[in-house]
Design a protein around this motif. Structure first.
Motif, PDB file in Angstrom:
ATOM      1  N   LYS A  85       0.846  -1.191   0.000  1.00  0.00           N
ATOM      2  CA  LYS A  85       0.000   0.000   0.000  1.00  0.00           C
ATOM      3  C   LYS A  85       0.881   1.240   0.000  1.00  0.00           C
ATOM      4  O   LYS A  85       1.971   1.235   0.565  1.00  0.00           O
ATOM      5  CB  LYS A  85      -0.879   0.038   1.244  1.00  0.00           C
ATOM      6  N   TYR A  87       0.425   5.723   0.227  1.00  0.00           N
ATOM      7  CA  TYR A  87      -0.479   6.849   0.436  1.00  0.00           C
ATOM      8  C   TYR A  87      -0.845   7.515  -0.892  1.00  0.00           C
ATOM      9  O   TYR A  87      -1.965   7.982  -1.071  1.00  0.00           O
ATOM     10  CB  TYR A  87       0.183   7.861   1.376  1.00  0.00           C
ATOM     11  N   ASN A  90      -4.134   6.769  -2.948  1.00  0.00           N
ATOM     12  CA  ASN A  90      -5.418   7.409  -2.652  1.00  0.00           C
ATOM     13  C   ASN A  90      -5.786   8.463  -3.696  1.00  0.00           C
ATOM     14  O   ASN A  90      -6.950   8.772  -3.888  1.00  0.00           O
ATOM     15  CB  ASN A  90      -5.381   8.076  -1.279  1.00  0.00           C
ATOM     16  N   ARG A  95      -7.897   4.970  -9.980  1.00  0.00           N
ATOM     17  CA  ARG A  95      -8.302   4.422  -8.687  1.00  0.00           C
ATOM     18  C   ARG A  95      -9.514   3.509  -8.842  1.00  0.00           C
ATOM     19  O   ARG A  95     -10.429   3.805  -9.587  1.00  0.00           O
ATOM     20  CB  ARG A  95      -8.628   5.578  -7.768  1.00  0.00           C
ATOM     21  N   TRP A  99     -13.126   8.513  -4.802  1.00  0.00           N
ATOM     22  CA  TRP A  99     -12.539   9.193  -3.647  1.00  0.00           C
ATOM     23  C   TRP A  99     -13.572  10.114  -3.040  1.00  0.00           C
ATOM     24  O   TRP A  99     -14.187  10.947  -3.700  1.00  0.00           O
ATOM     25  CB  TRP A  99     -11.315   9.975  -4.121  1.00  0.00           C
TER      26      TRP A  99
END
Length: 101
Positions: A85, A87, A90, A95, A99
Motif C-alpha cells: 500500500k 499513500y 489514494n 483508482r 474518492w
C-alpha cells in the motif's frame, strides 16, 4: 500423549515477524482445566502442558519426537500474502474506488 509441531503466530503486541521463524513442539493437554474453588484460578494437573521445546527446523522437531517415541502431528504454517500500500494510491487517476471525504 500427542504432541503438536508448529510455527507459532505472532503476538498481538508485535508489528513484525520476530519469534515466528522457529518450530515448536508442544504437548496436547491430557486433562481438562478446572477452576480452583477458593481463588477462581484455572488449574491443571498436566505437567506436560507447560513444556514448549523450540527447534530451528521442522525436520529437527520431527526427529526429536521420533527419537523419544512421541506421537506427533505437524501443523502446516499459513502463508500470508503481503499487501503493498502507498499513500499516493489514494489520489491515483486509475483508482478502483471513488474518492470521497
Amino acid at each position: 500423549m500427542l504432541a503438536r509441531i508448529f510455527i507459532p503466530a505472532k503476538t498481538a503486541m508485535q508489528s513484525g515477524k520476530a519469534k515466528t521463524k522457529e518450530w515448536m513442539l508442544e504437548f496436547e493437554p491430557s486433562s481438562a482445566r478446572v477452576s480452583d474453588p477458593l481463588m477462581g484460578w484455572t488449574v491443571s494437573a498436566d505437567m506436560n502442558g507447560q513444556v514448549r521445546i523450540p527447534f530451528d527446523t521442522r525436520e529437527e522437531a520431527v526427529a526429536y519426537a521420533q527419537r523419544h517415541g512421541i506421537a506427533f502431528e505437524v501443523l502446516a504454517p499459513k502463508l500470508h500474502r503481503k499487501i503493498v500500500k502507498a499513500y499516493a494510491d489514494n489520489f491515483a487517476f486509475g483508482r478502483k474506488e471513488s474518492w470521497t471525504h
